[in-house]
Design an enzyme around this catalytic site. Sequence first.
Site, short mmCIF file in Angstrom:
data_model
loop_
_atom_site.label_atom_id
_atom_site.label_comp_id
_atom_site.label_asym_id
_atom_site.label_seq_id
_atom_site.Cartn_x
_atom_site.Cartn_y
_atom_site.Cartn_z
N SER A 95 0.80 -1.22 0.00
CA SER A 95 0.00 0.00 0.00
C SER A 95 0.83 1.27 0.00
CB SER A 95 -0.94 0.01 1.21
OG SER A 95 -0.22 0.08 2.42
N ASN A 96 2.01 1.23 0.67
CA ASN A 96 2.82 2.44 0.75
C ASN A 96 3.24 2.94 -0.62
OD1 ASN A 96 4.34 -0.01 0.72
ND2 ASN A 96 6.19 1.14 1.17
N GLU A 127 -6.02 3.84 -0.78
CA GLU A 127 -5.20 5.03 -0.99
C GLU A 127 -5.32 5.54 -2.42
OE1 GLU A 127 -3.51 6.88 1.27
OE2 GLU A 127 -4.30 5.56 2.82
N HIS A 292 3.41 -13.53 -1.28
CA HIS A 292 3.08 -14.94 -1.18
C HIS A 292 1.83 -15.31 -1.97
CE1 HIS A 292 1.60 -18.73 0.61
NE2 HIS A 292 2.88 -19.04 0.49
N GLY A 318 14.04 -15.85 8.25
CA GLY A 318 13.12 -16.86 7.71
C GLY A 318 11.83 -16.31 7.17
N VAL A 329 11.67 -21.69 -5.40
CA VAL A 329 11.91 -22.86 -6.25
C VAL A 329 11.71 -24.13 -5.45
CG1 VAL A 329 13.64 -24.11 -7.61
CG2 VAL A 329 13.47 -21.62 -7.82
N LYS A 333 7.04 -22.85 -6.47
CA LYS A 333 6.34 -21.61 -6.83
C LYS A 333 7.04 -20.88 -7.97
CE LYS A 333 4.75 -21.40 -2.08
NZ LYS A 333 4.92 -20.80 -0.74
#
Length: 367
Positions: A95-96, A127, A292, A318, A329, A333
């Site tokens: 959003s920023n 926004e 993600h 992590g 990988v 994905k």
Amino acid sequence: MSLPQIASEAAPPSATNAVLMASEPVPEGTHLVRGVDFEQFKDRNVTVAEMVDNMRYMGFQGSAVAEAASIIKEMRAYSHPETGEKTTIFLGYTSNLISSGLRDTIRYLVRNRHVSAIVTTAGGVEEDLIKCLAPTYMGSFTAPGAGLRAKGLNRIGNLLVPNSNYCAFEDWLVPILDKMLEEQEAAKKKALETGDEEDELHWTPSRVIERLGREIDNEDSVLYWAARNNIPIFCPALTDGSLGDMLYFHTYRSSPQRLRIDIVDDVRRINTMAVRAACAGMIILGGGVVKHHIANACLMRNGAEYAVYVNTAQEFDGSDAGARPDEAVSWGKIKADAKSVKVYAEATVVFPLMVAASFARVDQPAS
């Protein structure tokens, strides 16, 4: 009295061997480090695209920016050998970046149909709409929060958003929510009469966003162009922002009726887009849910062929935000043979450069 003579002796072999260790031959084809030679352009202004091209062997993040632009050009150039289908390009941003002036770059991509789908956060939706109603101002990273709070000013980094902007947003949004609820209830009544549940109206985050894009009627808006160009905007965390506040208050306003928004239908929609894509590319600015959500959709097709990450997060904790493409990988994905890069930089600095050297260049040189 004369100084004592120091006998000539050789340097210790251990030191010599350590400092002057013999080099193996550099592998054939290894490029020399070189940067932008402005002498080539002293008779004219250098273009941004030319500068990015010349950063390829600069090293560090300069090389990463040039590689990212090259990967984007390649994903755009792809054409399925039998069907001619182009790459399905998923663009994600936090959003920023819509609060910042990068909104104008994103709008350019959407207006010109350079991307196939978007994933953003609630702020990335609201926004954009709020800026159509009232401006965002430049401020300072060091402006004290208590003083800003007393003045009704909200700080986003070095940007300022007055509380009155959100009041204007509420005044604009609530009548639309009322109308959407009316349509939902009318469709529910029709489904009861016909016995056909297909007559029901199921709002999803992407359909809510499309509706708002059609209602805003402002060409400065990313949502405006996405709605008109049939580019879906997915927002699995639609309630995590001012929009969520308004939806919360609306449940009391509309009680006992309530607007229902189905997130499951949207995950089916984005996953289906990925599964059916002849080729998939990811351009992700920032981390968190937007990163993600796109990567997980591409898991459904055993990985994307292209991936460009731009963020400042590190991988030592992590976090998915900090993870490099190779971690994706391992999850399936991103494909093992995909073209991918992570640019460790703040997106407002480097993404306009990457767009200038890829989407926005007229000549479109070969990668």
